[in-house]
Design a protein around this motif. Structure first.
Motif, PDB file in Angstrom:
ATOM      1  N   LEU A 144      30.184  70.434 125.208  1.00  0.00           N
ATOM      2  CA  LEU A 144      30.559  69.906 124.107  1.00  0.00           C
ATOM      3  C   LEU A 144      30.105  70.749 122.996  1.00  0.00           C
ATOM      4  N   PRO A 145      30.861  71.135 121.956  1.00  0.00           N
ATOM      5  CA  PRO A 145      30.680  72.008 120.875  1.00  0.00           C
ATOM      6  C   PRO A 145      29.516  71.383 119.978  1.00  0.00           C
ATOM      7  N   THR A 146      28.829  72.275 119.207  1.00  0.00           N
ATOM      8  CA  THR A 146      27.947  71.972 118.243  1.00  0.00           C
ATOM      9  C   THR A 146      28.547  70.880 117.230  1.00  0.00           C
ATOM     10  N   ASP A 147      27.994  69.960 117.069  1.00  0.00           N
ATOM     11  CA  ASP A 147      28.080  68.829 116.154  1.00  0.00           C
ATOM     12  C   ASP A 147      29.154  67.959 116.922  1.00  0.00           C
ATOM     13  N   ALA A 148      29.325  67.605 118.187  1.00  0.00           N
ATOM     14  CA  ALA A 148      30.082  66.743 119.097  1.00  0.00           C
ATOM     15  C   ALA A 148      29.677  65.647 118.694  1.00  0.00           C
ATOM     16  N   GLY A 149      28.401  65.327 118.335  1.00  0.00           N
ATOM     17  CA  GLY A 149      27.876  63.761 118.061  1.00  0.00           C
ATOM     18  C   GLY A 149      27.932  63.263 116.450  1.00  0.00           C
ATOM     19  N   ASN A 150      28.922  64.196 115.924  1.00  0.00           N
ATOM     20  CA  ASN A 150      29.193  63.690 114.407  1.00  0.00           C
ATOM     21  C   ASN A 150      29.697  62.095 114.567  1.00  0.00           C
ATOM     22  N   PRO A 151      29.179  61.501 113.691  1.00  0.00           N
ATOM     23  CA  PRO A 151      29.420  60.029 113.740  1.00  0.00           C
ATOM     24  C   PRO A 151      30.918  59.754 113.331  1.00  0.00           C
ATOM     25  N   SER A 152      31.773  60.579 112.712  1.00  0.00           N
ATOM     26  CA  SER A 152      32.978  60.426 112.381  1.00  0.00           C
ATOM     27  C   SER A 152      33.773  60.280 113.711  1.00  0.00           C
ATOM     28  N   GLY A 153      33.433  60.722 114.967  1.00  0.00           N
ATOM     29  CA  GLY A 153      33.920  60.888 116.249  1.00  0.00           C
ATOM     30  C   GLY A 153      34.826  61.807 116.278  1.00  0.00           C
ATOM     31  N   LYS A 154      35.132  62.664 115.445  1.00  0.00           N
ATOM     32  CA  LYS A 154      36.358  63.721 115.443  1.00  0.00           C
ATOM     33  C   LYS A 154      36.018  64.750 116.610  1.00  0.00           C
TER      34      LYS A 154
ATOM     35  N   GLY B 215      17.930  68.091 106.868  1.00  0.00           N
ATOM     36  CA  GLY B 215      18.653  69.198 107.902  1.00  0.00           C
ATOM     37  C   GLY B 215      20.045  68.676 107.726  1.00  0.00           C
ATOM     38  N   GLU B 216      20.957  69.466 108.659  1.00  0.00           N
ATOM     39  CA  GLU B 216      22.299  69.266 108.755  1.00  0.00           C
ATOM     40  C   GLU B 216      22.870  68.188 109.688  1.00  0.00           C
ATOM     41  N   ASP B 217      22.063  67.699 110.509  1.00  0.00           N
ATOM     42  CA  ASP B 217      22.188  66.726 111.496  1.00  0.00           C
ATOM     43  C   ASP B 217      23.366  66.881 112.665  1.00  0.00           C
ATOM     44  N   LYS B 218      23.121  67.985 112.940  1.00  0.00           N
ATOM     45  CA  LYS B 218      24.231  68.277 113.904  1.00  0.00           C
ATOM     46  C   LYS B 218      23.563  68.364 115.355  1.00  0.00           C
ATOM     47  N   SER B 219      24.356  67.667 116.117  1.00  0.00           N
ATOM     48  CA  SER B 219      23.923  67.846 118.002  1.00  0.00           C
ATOM     49  C   SER B 219      24.050  69.425 118.348  1.00  0.00           C
ATOM     50  N   PRO B 220      23.427  69.553 119.097  1.00  0.00           N
ATOM     51  CA  PRO B 220      23.542  70.823 119.533  1.00  0.00           C
ATOM     52  C   PRO B 220      24.690  70.980 120.817  1.00  0.00           C
ATOM     53  N   GLN B 221      25.235  72.283 120.902  1.00  0.00           N
ATOM     54  CA  GLN B 221      26.149  72.616 121.768  1.00  0.00           C
ATOM     55  C   GLN B 221      25.622  72.525 123.318  1.00  0.00           C
ATOM     56  N   LEU B 222      26.286  71.910 124.300  1.00  0.00           N
ATOM     57  CA  LEU B 222      25.655  71.599 125.505  1.00  0.00           C
ATOM     58  C   LEU B 222      26.746  71.904 126.550  1.00  0.00           C
ATOM     59  N   SER B 223      26.386  72.418 127.702  1.00  0.00           N
ATOM     60  CA  SER B 223      27.294  72.566 128.812  1.00  0.00           C
ATOM     61  C   SER B 223      26.530  72.120 130.055  1.00  0.00           C
TER      62      SER B 223
ATOM     63  N   LYS C 162      16.800  74.212 111.811  1.00  0.00           N
ATOM     64  CA  LYS C 162      16.993  73.009 110.974  1.00  0.00           C
ATOM     65  C   LYS C 162      18.362  72.206 111.064  1.00  0.00           C
ATOM     66  N   ALA C 163      19.382  73.124 111.671  1.00  0.00           N
ATOM     67  CA  ALA C 163      20.774  72.414 111.712  1.00  0.00           C
ATOM     68  C   ALA C 163      20.682  71.087 112.535  1.00  0.00           C
ATOM     69  N   HIS C 164      19.658  71.203 113.475  1.00  0.00           N
ATOM     70  CA  HIS C 164      19.510  69.694 114.314  1.00  0.00           C
ATOM     71  C   HIS C 164      18.675  68.801 113.624  1.00  0.00           C
ATOM     72  N   GLU C 165      17.995  69.008 112.407  1.00  0.00           N
ATOM     73  CA  GLU C 165      17.136  67.966 111.637  1.00  0.00           C
ATOM     74  C   GLU C 165      18.102  66.997 111.219  1.00  0.00           C
TER      75      GLU C 165
END
Length: 184
Positions: A100-110, A51-59, A40-43
């Protein structure tokens, strides 16, 4: 054809396939698995989704010689739009970034890599927008593809998904995809 020649041809073909498999890009994640349902974190948080609207961690690894930057495209081909749904388009990821860490796609860009560019997704936000298939629509596929690019792309944040897709595909040297599922 004699037995020795057949063995040599078989060996060379097998060796070539093995070398090709070793040099191909690969993508993995601590948050999602190929063929499994996402958490649900990725919803998405909106449109009736909570959901939490978090992009998944990717390597990723195995980028070919000549790679100058990376791009990540997250796409739902099952969205009932006639053209799918772009959830995330991150381009011009620096060559030295391979995770990329979890939530790298946060719209804040941080959390996005310095120098990269997040393009507006189909929700109209420059960043990641999570899964939000229609209630009862069944499982949708979410394809997270990492592209090794031959050059940095000259795009702006409001470029259309079609233009970004064209530019990424035109300059992709290799790519790898992890496909997860989600349903409500």
């Amino acid at each position: 054809m004699n037995k020795s020649l057949k063995r040599l041809i078989l060996f060379c073909g097998t060796a070539a396939m093995s070398m090709s498999a070793l040099s191909a890009m690969q993508v993995s994640s601590n948050d999602i698995s190929h063929g499994d349902f996402m958490a649900k974190a990725h919803e998405f948080n909106g449109f009736g989704c909570t959901g939490e609207d978090k992009s998944p961690q990717l390597s990723w690894s195995g980028a070919p010689e000549g790679t100058k930057a990376f791009a990540i495209m997250a796409y739902d081909p099952d969205a009932p739009t006639g053209s799918g749904w772009w959830h995330w388009q991150l381009v011009n990821i620096p060559l030295d970034v391979t995770s990329l860490p979890t939530d790298a796609g946060n719209p804040s860009g941080k959390n996005a890599p310095e120098g990269s560019l997040q393009i507006e997704n189909d929700y109209g936000v420059a960043g990641f927008g999570g899964a939000c298939p229609p209630q009862g629509d069944g499982a949708h596929r979410y394809q997270f593809t990492v592209h090794a690019l031959s050059k940095k792309l000259d795009l702006n944040q409001s470029a259309s998904g079609a233009l970004v897709g064209y530019m990424v595909n035109a300059h992709t040297l290799d790519s790898a995809t992890i496909e997860s599922l989600y349903k409500r």
